[in-house]
Write a protein that holds these residues in place. Structure first.
Motif, PDB file in Angstrom:
ATOM      1  N   ASP A 270      -3.870  -5.950 -38.558  1.00  0.00           N
ATOM      2  CA  ASP A 270      -3.962  -6.627 -37.261  1.00  0.00           C
ATOM      3  C   ASP A 270      -4.304  -8.104 -37.455  1.00  0.00           C
ATOM      4  OD1 ASP A 270      -3.377  -4.358 -35.956  1.00  0.00           O
ATOM      5  OD2 ASP A 270      -5.343  -4.097 -34.980  1.00  0.00           O
ATOM      6  N   HIS A 309       5.143  -0.137 -35.894  1.00  0.00           N
ATOM      7  CA  HIS A 309       5.218  -0.272 -34.445  1.00  0.00           C
ATOM      8  C   HIS A 309       4.006  -1.053 -33.906  1.00  0.00           C
ATOM      9  CE1 HIS A 309       6.667   0.620 -30.529  1.00  0.00           C
ATOM     10  NE2 HIS A 309       5.584   1.301 -30.184  1.00  0.00           N
ATOM     11  N   ARG A 310       2.859  -0.776 -34.473  1.00  0.00           N
ATOM     12  CA  ARG A 310       1.625  -1.458 -34.052  1.00  0.00           C
ATOM     13  C   ARG A 310       1.709  -2.960 -34.315  1.00  0.00           C
ATOM     14  NH1 ARG A 310      -4.424   0.033 -34.605  1.00  0.00           N
ATOM     15  NH2 ARG A 310      -4.621  -1.615 -36.134  1.00  0.00           N
ATOM     16  N   GLU A 312       4.396  -4.705 -34.586  1.00  0.00           N
ATOM     17  CA  GLU A 312       5.402  -5.248 -33.659  1.00  0.00           C
ATOM     18  C   GLU A 312       4.772  -5.500 -32.284  1.00  0.00           C
ATOM     19  OE1 GLU A 312       8.365  -2.372 -32.612  1.00  0.00           O
ATOM     20  OE2 GLU A 312       9.748  -3.879 -31.776  1.00  0.00           O
ATOM     21  N   GLN A 313       4.040  -4.496 -31.811  1.00  0.00           N
ATOM     22  CA  GLN A 313       3.415  -4.611 -30.480  1.00  0.00           C
ATOM     23  C   GLN A 313       2.393  -5.733 -30.429  1.00  0.00           C
ATOM     24  OE1 GLN A 313       2.076  -0.633 -29.485  1.00  0.00           O
ATOM     25  NE2 GLN A 313       3.664  -0.559 -27.914  1.00  0.00           N
ATOM     26  N   LYS A 314       1.649  -5.825 -31.510  1.00  0.00           N
ATOM     27  CA  LYS A 314       0.600  -6.842 -31.576  1.00  0.00           C
ATOM     28  C   LYS A 314       1.228  -8.246 -31.456  1.00  0.00           C
ATOM     29  CE  LYS A 314      -3.713  -8.021 -32.812  1.00  0.00           C
ATOM     30  NZ  LYS A 314      -4.870  -7.668 -32.043  1.00  0.00           N
ATOM     31  N   ASN A 316       4.236  -9.048 -30.254  1.00  0.00           N
ATOM     32  CA  ASN A 316       4.828  -9.218 -28.928  1.00  0.00           C
ATOM     33  C   ASN A 316       3.750  -9.521 -27.896  1.00  0.00           C
ATOM     34  OD1 ASN A 316       7.712  -9.072 -29.053  1.00  0.00           O
ATOM     35  ND2 ASN A 316       7.511  -6.929 -29.654  1.00  0.00           N
ATOM     36  N   GLY A 317       2.617  -8.807 -28.027  1.00  0.00           N
ATOM     37  CA  GLY A 317       1.496  -9.007 -27.112  1.00  0.00           C
ATOM     38  C   GLY A 317       0.941 -10.425 -27.201  1.00  0.00           C
ATOM     39  N   HIS A 321       8.159 -13.166 -29.940  1.00  0.00           N
ATOM     40  CA  HIS A 321       9.268 -12.234 -29.755  1.00  0.00           C
ATOM     41  C   HIS A 321       9.573 -11.532 -31.083  1.00  0.00           C
ATOM     42  CE1 HIS A 321      13.541 -11.121 -28.999  1.00  0.00           C
ATOM     43  NE2 HIS A 321      12.977 -10.756 -27.860  1.00  0.00           N
ATOM     44  N   THR A 322       9.364 -10.215 -31.116  1.00  0.00           N
ATOM     45  CA  THR A 322       9.447  -9.489 -32.392  1.00  0.00           C
ATOM     46  C   THR A 322      10.228  -8.193 -32.259  1.00  0.00           C
ATOM     47  OG1 THR A 322       7.229 -10.311 -32.890  1.00  0.00           O
ATOM     48  CG2 THR A 322       8.020  -8.495 -34.260  1.00  0.00           C
ATOM     49  N   THR A 323      11.072  -7.901 -33.240  1.00  0.00           N
ATOM     50  CA  THR A 323      11.754  -6.601 -33.292  1.00  0.00           C
ATOM     51  C   THR A 323      11.708  -6.071 -34.720  1.00  0.00           C
ATOM     52  OG1 THR A 323      13.840  -7.788 -33.584  1.00  0.00           O
ATOM     53  CG2 THR A 323      13.411  -6.945 -31.385  1.00  0.00           C
TER      54      THR A 323
END
Ligand code: SAH
Ligand code: SF4
Length: 358
Positions: A270, A309-310, A312-314, A316-317, A321-323
């Motif tokens: 993180d 996935h975590r 990526e979400q972090k 984006n949050g 912009h992340t994929t």
């Protein structure tokens, strides 16, 4: 470049061909004719029957036509991705990957035989550097794939073996030729160039101001982590690299893509995501997360899908912009330099289609 003292005619643009014709006292309109035929993938001057016999003889005495011949071809049974091992005129082997997407065919090409940047997670980096590829050899990778599959390629990614900005002249020449209306006519917006962060090369590329997509292999949020796996970072640390990216963006107004290969326990925390978001703030960019592909002789592994996935979400949050990049050809060593490095043995999951006798 000259091979066996002959001219690399497929690397020449129309103006250079016109100069050549003028030097031979041949009408200049032949230059466009020859250019079109070469850029269509012709492999012999004998096929240029529209030219006089004497001009064809003169051409074959003074020039050679670069080609990439199929040494080996692997087709993924998962998604139809094709991995080519091509042989060059001097026997060197390079890799290319043909992928089918809903919008058309994309080819991932090599720009050097091997690579001298030495990234520890990369099969090309671990195998050393042999030579640059010429623009004609980059084009040949596309032409052979088109010929072999009876298709038209719509997109090119310069993400195979080698560092394109460590071979700037030939890379720039390739970009100009592949985009030519009388040639393969592939739009700049359909071309991506990936670099490990050769800062002077990014600056020179900005001067060309082409609307291609620049991908930067970042893979770490700070110098401490990045220098561990990417020696290039010692020469051009992250601050300098991102400075060049900001300049590049100012000139080209293009969104930059950052590649980030997630390695479990190295760059996937993180804290790493937070630090990365901080560094990319204000840059018009996209982050492509790639689950690191294990390479023989290295002990790193990719995080599990929940951790990916975590991350990526972090990001984006935090407004970046992340994929996560979809992996194609996972069963055929479709990652940079892996096929060449492996001893070309076939594996259960893929089937070998061609192996030449050479
Ligand atoms: N030299 C250029 C382009 C070729 S490498 C560059 O480094 O950008 C293409 C991409 O594959 C880069 O993003 C590189 O970091 C990545 N790559 C190399 N080995 C990999 C591995 N084992 N797993 C995941 N990505 C890898
Ligand atoms: Fe070269 Fe790119 Fe591999 Fe690094 S990741 S060794 S720059 S090909």
């Amino acid at each position: 470049m000259r091979v066996l003292d002959k001219l690399d005619i497929k690397s020449m643009d129309k103006e250079e061909l016109a100069d050549l014709m003028r030097g031979w006292d041949v009408p200049a309109f032949h230059a466009t004719q020859i250019f079109r035929r070469l850029q269509c993938g012709i492999t012999s001057f004998d096929e240029m029957t529209e030219l006089s016999k004497s001009l064809r003889t003169k051409l074959s005495e003074t020039c050679y036509i670069a080609d990439a011949t199929v040494e080996k071809k692997l087709v993924s049974s998962l998604d139809g991705t094709v991995k080519y091992l091509y042989r060059m005129h001097d026997g060197e082997l390079i890799e290319s990957v043909l992928m089918k997407y809903h919008h058309g065919y994309t080819v991932c090409i090599s720009t050097q035989v091997g690579c001298r940047m030495g990234c520890t997670f990369c099969a090309s980096g671990r195998s050393g550097w042999f030579r640059h590829l010429t623009a004609s050899e980059m084009l040949s990778q596309l032409m052979t794939a088109e010929r072999d599959n009876g298709i038209k390629i719509s997109n090119v990614v310069m993400m195979g073996m080698g560092e394109p900005l460590d071979n700037f002249e030939q890379t720039a020449r390739f970009l100009k030729l592949v985009n030519d209306k009388d040639g393969m006519n592939i739009g700049y917006r359909h071309i991506s160039l990936s670099t490990s962060g050769v800062v002077p090369g990014i600056k020179r590329l900005a001067e060309l101001n082409l609307p291609i997509t620049l991908s930067v292999s970042l893979h770490a949020p700070n110098d401490e982590i990045r220098s561990r796996t990417m020696p290039v970072n010692k020469k051009w640390p992250i601050a300098e690299l991102l400075g060049a990216c900001r300049e590049y963006q100012k000139v080209t107004t293009r969104r930059i893509s950052f590649e980030y290969a997630l390695i479990a326990g190295v760059n996937d925390s993180d804290a790493c995501a937070k630090e990365l978001a901080g560094r990319l703030k204000g840059l018009l960019c996209h982050v492509n997360l790639i689950p690191a592909n294990p390479v023989a002789e290295t002990d790193f592994c990719k995080p599990d899908s929940a951790a990916i996935h975590r991350f990526e979400q972090k990001l984006n949050g935090l407004g970046i912009h992340t994929t996560v990049r979809r992996t194609l050809g996972a069963d055929i060593n479709a990652s940079c330099g892996q096929l060449r490095r492996k001893t070309l043995q076939s594996k259960e999951e893929y089937h070998e289609v061609v192996r030449s006798d050479g």
